[in-house]
Design a protein around this motif. Structure first.
Motif: not given
Length: 188
Positions: A57-70, A101-103, A105-109
């Motif tokens: 999950k962590f590695k996938n979210i890091l990979a998403l950081s290439r297409s999403m603005d974090f 989509e972020l929720r 993935l496990g993102f919270v406010d």
């Protein structure tokens, strides 16, 4: 005149806290590589490299950081005598449009930033010098992490010896200067 005295006060006080501050260095993070078949993340820096335990999950979210603005936020990482390193890595999405989509993935406010979302990953691993060619994802921009190093027994003994002197300097400087400011405030 009061501004100069205040500047001197700020410069000289705090000796005691400086004596006990842990030694540290800034690591310039240059890239990362998620090992596909293992729960590992290799992070390269200008000084050292680090191998962390990392879920898919962590590695996938890091990979998403290439297409999403974090926005990455790094806590102070602490290093022990066996080169184990631990800290927290947070990815922040500022005013995201894809909240659902972020929720998922496990993102919270974010607690103190309404409208922003975050996900926090505790990280534990080891510090190494890594040799070899890995297909590292190079990071755009500058990413710096403060790494606190362990304090040895001799260092602690030196700090214990220096503390009384630092306390005296704090007291000798802080009390008279603060008195001057208090008297100046009463006069005005």
């Amino acid at each position: 005149m009061y501004y100069r005295l205040f500047a001197i006060l700020i410069f000289l006080t705090g000796c005691t806290s400086q004596v006990w501050q842990a030694p540290s260095y800034d690591e310039h993070i240059t890239g990362f590589y998620g090992v596909a078949d293992e729960d590992l993340l290799i992070v390269t820096g200008k000084k050292y490299s680090y191998i962390f335990e990392a879920s898919d999950k962590f590695k996938n979210i890091l990979a998403l950081s290439r297409s999403m603005d974090f926005t990455p936020v790094y806590s102070t990482f602490k290093l022990d005598k066996e080169n184990n390193v631990a800290g927290e890595f947070t990815l922040v999405a500022v005013q995201p449009s894809n909240v659902t989509e972020l929720r998922a993935l496990g993102f919270v406010d974010r607690k103190y930033r309404p409208g922003n979302m975050e996900i926090i990953f505790p990280m534990t691993g080891k510090r190494y010098v890594v040799d070899g060619d890995y297909p590292f994802e190079q990071l755009a921009g500058h990413h710096y992490v403060l790494v606190e190093m362990p304090v040895g027994g001799a260092d602690k003994a030196g700090k214990i010896i220096a503390t009384p002197a630092a306390i005296v300097v704090d007291a000798v400087v802080a009390i008279p200067v603060m008195s001057i400011f208090a008297i100046g405030a009463l006069i005005n």
